[in-house]
Write a protein that holds these residues in place. Structure first.
Motif, PDB file in Angstrom:
ATOM      1  N   ARG A 115      -8.901   1.942  -6.713  1.00 43.21           N
ATOM      2  CA  ARG A 115      -7.781   1.745  -5.764  1.00 43.21           C
ATOM      3  C   ARG A 115      -7.078   3.047  -5.452  1.00 43.21           C
ATOM      4  O   ARG A 115      -6.062   3.063  -4.778  1.00 43.21           O
ATOM      5  N   MET A 116      -7.576   4.168  -6.027  1.00 43.51           N
ATOM      6  CA  MET A 116      -6.893   5.455  -5.834  1.00 43.51           C
ATOM      7  C   MET A 116      -7.757   6.385  -4.982  1.00 43.51           C
ATOM      8  O   MET A 116      -8.952   6.536  -5.242  1.00 43.51           O
ATOM      9  N   PRO A 122      -2.909  -0.256  -3.790  1.00 45.13           N
ATOM     10  CA  PRO A 122      -3.808   0.793  -3.309  1.00 45.13           C
ATOM     11  C   PRO A 122      -2.973   2.052  -3.057  1.00 45.13           C
ATOM     12  O   PRO A 122      -1.948   1.967  -2.378  1.00 45.13           O
ATOM     13  N   SER A 152       0.878  -1.182   0.000  1.00 46.76           N
ATOM     14  CA  SER A 152       0.000   0.000   0.000  1.00 46.76           C
ATOM     15  C   SER A 152       0.915   1.231   0.000  1.00 46.76           C
ATOM     16  O   SER A 152       1.951   1.247   0.663  1.00 46.76           O
ATOM     17  N   ALA A 186      -1.060   2.196  -9.099  1.00 50.05           N
ATOM     18  CA  ALA A 186      -2.415   1.642  -8.962  1.00 50.05           C
ATOM     19  C   ALA A 186      -2.729   0.690 -10.117  1.00 50.05           C
ATOM     20  O   ALA A 186      -3.404  -0.328  -9.934  1.00 50.05           O
TER      21      ALA A 186
END
Ligand SMILES: C[S@@+](CC[C@H](N)C(=O)[O-])C[C@H]1O[C@@H](n2cnc3c(N)ncnc32)[C@H](O)[C@@H]1O
Length: 236
Positions: free
Chosen positions: A126-127, A93, A72, A88
């Motif tokens: 995921r952004m 993430p 992450s 991403a």
């Protein structure tokens, strides 16, 4: 239906408005070139997503993306989100933090368009984006368990005292808004406090590291370099 333009303070000569469905920053084209906007769906970002070299790209290696490893990431100097989008796209993430309101507005608009497009919707999901000073926000994000970064990615503006060093007109708008990021050492300290695995700092290839603790590793590319600061407990 016309979209409302976010109200942000801008330097004289620059305007923010919708052009061809995108939020864009524009000034006199002779001085600033084409309007600046964020496009994750087509153009360079799409090309890089399809043909850019995947996890072999410098930014991916620097952030520690490897086979079966996808950390992450907080991108604490989000800018136009290009690095964040690459990470991403590769499955990480990514929480982006950007302190300049106009740039954060462009990012937010680009993210919304990416979320609405079939090819990029899963990546956009995921952004995440926060507007503010990352040196202040990082500790709060972690304390509130909002996002725990394994990696913090930093790409502060490298101060160019010589204004003729500006190559691309489009980047003049950006530089005018973002300034020189002279406070990068403070941001590095804040990042080192929260990243559980590493802090990575993008620099021009020949530039000195950010003032402060020395990086443990470097990764060199053609024009840029990454300085890697491994979390203290992992570097022994
Ligand atoms: C060189 S640009 C980053 C470009 C980005 N890596 C990309 O791929 O588009 C640096 C950006 O970091 C932002 N920035 C610098 N220091 C910051 C801080 N302490 N908190 C939040 N944003 C910061 C600047 O406003 C600028 O937009």
């Amino acid at each position: 239906m016309s979209q409302a333009v976010p109200e942000v303070l801008l330097p004289p000569g620059l305007t923010l408005g919708y052009m061809e469905g995108r939020l864009a920053l524009a000034g006199d084209e002779r001085e600033y070139g084409k309007p600046l906007s964020v496009d994750f769906v087509s153009g360079k970002a799409a090309h890089r997503r399809q043909f850019g070299g995947g996890r072999g790209q410098l930014v991916a290696k620097a952030c520690g993306l490897a086979k079966g490893v996808t950390p992450s990431v907080v991108d604490a100097t989000a800018g136009l989100g290009r690095d964040a989008f690459v990470l991403a796209s590769l499955g990480a993430p990514v929480l982006m933090i950007e302190r300049v309101a106009a740039i954060a507005a462009l990012l937010s608009d680009g993210l919304a368009r990416a979320a609405a497009a079939e090819d990029t919707a899963a990546i956009a999901a995921r952004m995440y984006l926060r507007h503010g000073d990352a040196a202040e926000r990082l500790a709060r994000l972690v304390a509130d368990a909002e996002f725990t970064p394994q990696v913090v990615h930093l790409d502060p503006m490298f101060p160019h005292r010589d204004k003729s060093a500006l190559v691309k007109k489009e980047m003049r708008v950006f530089r005018e808004l973002a300034g020189d990021d002279d406070d990068a050492p403070r941001l590095l300290e804040a990042a080192l406090d929260v990243a559980t695995h590493r802090v990575v700092v993008k620099r021009p290839r020949k530039a000195p590291p950010i003032a402060g603790p020395a990086p443990q590793h470097t990764l060199e590319g053609k024009t840029s370099r990454y300085d890697l600061y491994v979390h203290r407990s992992l570097s022994r």
